[in-house]
Design a protein around this motif. Structure first.
Motif, PDB file in Angstrom:
ATOM      1  N   ALA A 511       0.990  -1.212  -0.007  1.00 14.41           N
ATOM      2  CA  ALA A 511       0.018   0.038  -0.186  1.00 14.41           C
ATOM      3  C   ALA A 511       0.819   1.234  -0.045  1.00 14.41           C
ATOM      4  CB  ALA A 511      -0.781   0.068   1.160  1.00 14.41           C
ATOM      5  N   ARG A 512       1.964   1.154   0.726  1.00 14.49           N
ATOM      6  CA  ARG A 512       2.781   2.228   0.803  1.00 14.49           C
ATOM      7  C   ARG A 512       3.558   2.660  -0.675  1.00 14.49           C
ATOM      8  NH1 ARG A 512       5.609   0.581   5.400  1.00 14.49           N
ATOM      9  NH2 ARG A 512       7.316  -0.481   4.044  1.00 14.49           N
ATOM     10  N   LEU A 513       3.936   1.515  -1.263  1.00 12.97           N
ATOM     11  CA  LEU A 513       4.652   1.547  -2.426  1.00 12.97           C
ATOM     12  C   LEU A 513       3.847   2.255  -3.395  1.00 12.97           C
ATOM     13  CD1 LEU A 513       6.989   0.793  -4.369  1.00 12.97           C
ATOM     14  CD2 LEU A 513       5.914  -1.412  -4.671  1.00 12.97           C
ATOM     15  N   MET A 514       2.566   1.888  -3.549  1.00 13.16           N
ATOM     16  CA  MET A 514       1.406   2.473  -4.463  1.00 13.16           C
ATOM     17  C   MET A 514       1.187   3.730  -4.163  1.00 13.16           C
ATOM     18  SD  MET A 514      -1.359  -0.634  -4.649  1.00 13.16           S
ATOM     19  CE  MET A 514      -2.540   0.506  -5.723  1.00 13.16           C
ATOM     20  N   GLN A 515       1.204   4.223  -2.825  1.00 18.02           N
ATOM     21  CA  GLN A 515       1.039   5.690  -2.358  1.00 18.02           C
ATOM     22  C   GLN A 515       2.231   6.634  -3.038  1.00 18.02           C
ATOM     23  OE1 GLN A 515      -0.019   5.347   1.873  1.00 18.02           O
ATOM     24  NE2 GLN A 515      -0.258   7.471   1.440  1.00 18.02           N
ATOM     25  N   LYS A 516       3.540   6.052  -2.714  1.00 17.58           N
ATOM     26  CA  LYS A 516       4.643   6.456  -3.324  1.00 17.58           C
ATOM     27  C   LYS A 516       4.780   6.699  -4.836  1.00 17.58           C
ATOM     28  CE  LYS A 516       9.499   6.854  -2.713  1.00 17.58           C
ATOM     29  NZ  LYS A 516      10.385   7.376  -1.684  1.00 17.58           N
ATOM     30  N   LEU A 517       4.477   5.815  -5.599  1.00 15.75           N
ATOM     31  CA  LEU A 517       4.498   5.615  -6.946  1.00 15.75           C
ATOM     32  C   LEU A 517       3.224   6.529  -7.726  1.00 15.75           C
ATOM     33  CD1 LEU A 517       5.742   2.089  -8.035  1.00 15.75           C
ATOM     34  CD2 LEU A 517       7.144   3.847  -7.604  1.00 15.75           C
ATOM     35  N   SER A 521      -4.012   8.993  -2.488  1.00 12.01           N
ATOM     36  CA  SER A 521      -4.218   8.924  -1.152  1.00 12.01           C
ATOM     37  C   SER A 521      -4.138   7.534  -0.467  1.00 12.01           C
ATOM     38  CB  SER A 521      -5.498   9.603  -0.706  1.00 12.01           C
ATOM     39  OG  SER A 521      -6.467   8.541  -1.145  1.00 12.01           O
ATOM     40  N   GLU A 522      -3.958   7.466   0.627  1.00 11.36           N
ATOM     41  CA  GLU A 522      -3.672   6.022   1.211  1.00 11.36           C
ATOM     42  C   GLU A 522      -4.983   5.280   0.831  1.00 11.36           C
ATOM     43  OE1 GLU A 522      -2.683   6.461   5.460  1.00 11.36           O
ATOM     44  OE2 GLU A 522      -3.097   4.303   5.721  1.00 11.36           O
ATOM     45  N   SER A 523      -6.458   6.006   1.157  1.00  9.16           N
ATOM     46  CA  SER A 523      -7.279   5.163   1.010  1.00  9.16           C
ATOM     47  C   SER A 523      -7.777   4.729  -0.440  1.00  9.16           C
ATOM     48  CB  SER A 523      -8.610   6.044   1.672  1.00  9.16           C
ATOM     49  OG  SER A 523      -8.709   7.201   0.968  1.00  9.16           O
ATOM     50  N   GLU A 524      -7.093   5.722  -1.412  1.00  9.58           N
ATOM     51  CA  GLU A 524      -7.458   5.362  -2.824  1.00  9.58           C
ATOM     52  C   GLU A 524      -6.561   4.131  -3.236  1.00  9.58           C
ATOM     53  OE1 GLU A 524      -8.362   9.664  -5.111  1.00  9.58           O
ATOM     54  OE2 GLU A 524      -6.319   8.997  -4.097  1.00  9.58           O
ATOM     55  N   CYS A 525      -5.350   4.128  -2.459  1.00  7.72           N
ATOM     56  CA  CYS A 525      -4.352   2.956  -3.049  1.00  7.72           C
ATOM     57  C   CYS A 525      -4.999   1.740  -2.244  1.00  7.72           C
ATOM     58  CB  CYS A 525      -3.055   3.253  -2.242  1.00  7.72           C
ATOM     59  SG  CYS A 525      -2.261   4.696  -3.273  1.00  7.72           S
ATOM     60  N   GLU A 526      -5.556   1.601  -0.986  1.00  7.16           N
ATOM     61  CA  GLU A 526      -5.965   0.614  -0.424  1.00  7.16           C
ATOM     62  C   GLU A 526      -7.091   0.021  -1.208  1.00  7.16           C
ATOM     63  OE1 GLU A 526      -5.633   0.720   4.054  1.00  7.16           O
ATOM     64  OE2 GLU A 526      -6.526  -1.283   3.955  1.00  7.16           O
ATOM     65  N   GLU A 527      -8.135   1.100  -1.617  1.00  8.42           N
ATOM     66  CA  GLU A 527      -9.224   0.497  -2.344  1.00  8.42           C
ATOM     67  C   GLU A 527      -8.784  -0.346  -3.684  1.00  8.42           C
ATOM     68  OE1 GLU A 527     -12.032   3.792  -2.748  1.00  8.42           O
ATOM     69  OE2 GLU A 527     -12.760   2.609  -4.543  1.00  8.42           O
ATOM     70  N   ALA A 528      -7.724   0.293  -4.353  1.00 11.51           N
ATOM     71  CA  ALA A 528      -7.362  -0.320  -5.596  1.00 11.51           C
ATOM     72  C   ALA A 528      -6.699  -1.700  -5.197  1.00 11.51           C
ATOM     73  CB  ALA A 528      -6.381   0.582  -6.336  1.00 11.51           C
TER      74      ALA A 528
END
Ligand code: F1P
Length: 599
Positions: A511-517, A521-528
């Motif tokens: 999830a952190r990697l997705m946010q970084k790249l 936002s954290e919630s959008e990344c976790e949803e994806a």
């Protein structure tokens, strides 16, 4: 080992201070930070990749630190190793009622097994009773296959420790968690702290104590951090021990199998060897022993051109969907098995991509649960299994690497090399010999191989020599498998872009990697991420409210979760569309890059 030149112009010092400074990725512990030395490793040619790995590994032994970090060679660290060695010595004197238990998850658990069995063999050779046991999260099947989920269970950890040490009056428990993060190990340490009459806990990891993971563990009041805080207090009176030097970030962010694994092996071997010595354990004895590993590291990388060539060969095989096989003897073969098994969680690899085989199979290993062959194809680990199941399908596109030394049966190595050579010319070898003892027969094997890296070691005591050869082999294999996966596109910058999301640590890392790249936002990344895990374009209420354990369990059945999630997130496309994009562009790095450019 002759004096060896250090890598040219990757300026270790200026970059070290970069990651050590308080404002460098401040929310991450050292073990999860990205290493400034390898920022462009995904686009580097093999020769530069090897140089970067060398510079990263060399950070393990850097002494000067202007900041908070203890180092491998710090005075305090050496003193702690001396104290722990003395504790082991007491156990050796009373094998009937005492035990040393080594435990960990993933690579840390595999190395726990590796060292427990190696030192028990050594004790037997010296006519002592064995005193070492191991516990690996997920049991013996985790020795050769990726079993990440049990890492999240502190109760299971404690139960396994209790079981293995039943009836013992004195137990030295060594829990390894490179990131000071695995709940399985936290549960074991907590168990020790609650039974101080029997257990003395030792924690090995590579973050300062304040960076231990503080995430709540479901169903439990502990965090890894809370356990470490209690241990720190007891460490003042030597009722607990913390061995946690900073090694610098891993070459591939979070890949603790690399430096973390190497340093675990070095530290514990230094402690256990010192406890055997007839003379008192001195500061200099420990320090010199550690320095011998540093020399072994430099010596290994003095073969950097040959390592790079091997990395290229392995990369070519993976790129065209073919296989890399390590065929090893003794402990070098076991290291091949370990390296191969790590590729699945790290690079989303298939178990067929890189496989290890060891001569003698389970008979050679002496693991707790015996022969696991019937558990499935991943558990076929002997040379006979290789001959039956893999050899008939080998082509020149597959890479075979022989791992052996002058203490192995050279005739048997030659015989196997002949069989392989009949199927592929893409056969290579890494051979360890001692100066002055070169075996003539080994030349015949060389002739069959398209390349051989010959490591010629100076005379040493047999045990120490073996440990150094093992470290050298580990570094070589880590370089080959990491480089090959970089060429296959499984690394973006210095991040593992196709990691498995099969436990809470890996889920958070993804999830952190997705946010970084993505910058989302954290919630959008976790949803994806969840959409990719459950293969849906819209998250139902049910899914959204499932536990993290259910998410990581489900993720174990899916493939390319993180790449899919990233492509969907960046391009707004459906899961199906993302799947077809990744099929057209199997180099995950390029597929993600294309989305990043157009987003
Ligand atoms: C344990 C571990 C690693 C593995 C993967 C998941 O980490 O299983 O060995 O490569 O990254 O975590 P640790 O507890 O030693 O930090």
């Amino acid at each position: 080992m002759a004096a060896v030149a250090k890598p040219d112009r990757i300026d270790t010092f200026s970059t070290i201070h970069n990651w050590e400074s308080a404002d460098y990725e401040p929310t991450l512990p050292v073990s999860e930070k990205s290493n400034p030395l390898t920022r462009h490793i995904d686009r580097a040619p093999a020769s530069s990749i090897v140089k970067m790995l060398q510079a990263c590994d060399a950070e393990m032994f850097l002494e000067k630190s202007q900041t908070q970090y203890q180092r491998l060679l710090s005075e305090e660290m050496v003193k702690t190793l001396m104290e722990v060695a003395e504790r082991v010595r007491l156990i050796l004197k009373d094998p009937q009622d005492s035990l040393v238990v080594l435990s960990g998850c993933g690579t840390s658990g595999r190395l726990a097994f590796f060292m427990a069995s190696g030192f028990n063999r050594e004790l037997q050779r010296l006519n002592y009773a064995p005193v070492y046991s191991y516990v690996i999260a997920g049991g013996d099947r985790a020795l050769f296959s990726s079993q990440e989920a049990p890492e999240d269970d502190p109760t299971l950890g404690a139960l396994r420790l209790k079981k293995v040490s039943e009836g013992k009056k004195r137990v030295l428990f060594v829990g390894v968690s490179c990131g000071l993060s695995a709940p399985f190990v936290a549960g074991q340490l907590d168990f020790c702290l609650r039974h101080p009459d029997v257990y003395t806990p030792v924690l090995v990891g590579f973050n300062p104590a304040h960076q231990a993971r503080n995430e709540p563990i479901p169903g439990c009041t502990l965090t890894f951090h809370s356990v470490v805080t209690r241990m720190e207090e007891l460490a003042k009176t030597q009722k607990a021990f913390l061995i946690n030097p900073g090694l610098g970030p891993e070459a591939i962010s979070g890949s603790s199998r690399m430096k973390g694994g190497s340093a675990t092996k070095i530290l514990l071997e230094v402690v256990f060897s010192a406890s055997f010595s007839r003379t008192p354990v001195t500061f200099n004895l420990i320090l010199q022993h550690m320095r011998s590993y540093e020399k072994a590291l430099d010596f290994t990388y003095s073969h950097s051109q040959e390592i790079a060539a091997l990395m290229e060969a392995a990369g070519r095989s993976l790129q065209c969907g073919r296989q890399v096989c390590y065929l090893g003897w003794g402990s070098l073969g076991l290291l091949g098995l370990i390296d191969a098994s790590e590729c699945k969680p790290t690079f989303g690899a298939d178990h067929e991509d890189i496989r290890g085989f060891v001569s003698g199979g389970y008979k050679e290993l002496g693991n707790n649960e015996g022969d696991l062959t019937l558990m499935g194809p991943e558990f076929s680990i002997s040379h006979d299994d290789f001959l039956d199941g893999v050899l008939p399908r080998l082509t020149d596109d597959d890479t075979v690497l022989l791992l052996y030394s002058d203490s192995d049966d050279i005739d048997k190595v030659a015989k196997l090399a002949h069989r392989v050579r009949e199927k592929t010319s893409n056969i290579h070898a890494a051979y360890h010999q001692t100066a002055g003892d070169a075996a003539a027969k080994q030349d015949d094997i060389n002739k069959l191989c398209s390349s051989t890296i010959i490591f010629t070691w100076p005379q040493e005591t047999p045990e120490r020599l073996q440990h150094l050869r093992e470290l050298s082999t580990k570094l070589l294999l880590n370089a080959v498998s990491t480089g090959a996966h970089i060429f296959k596109g499984k690394v973006f910058k210095n991040y593992m872009i196709d990691l498995q999301v099969t436990n809470s640590k890996l889920y958070r890392r993804a999830a952190r990697l997705m946010q970084k790249l993505s910058g989302h936002s954290e919630s959008e990344c976790e949803e994806a991420l969840l959409k990719a895990i459950y293969q849906v374009d819209k998250l139902s209420e049910d899914i959204a409210t499932c536990s993290l354990e259910t998410h990581t369990h489900t993720a174990g059945k899916a493939k390319k979760v993180v790449p899919l999630a990233l492509v969907c997130l960046l391009s707004g496309c459906s899961i199906k569309e993302a799947e077809s994009r990744l099929e057209q562009q199997p180099i995950v790095r390029k597929a993600v890059e294309a989305c990043l450019k157009s987003s």
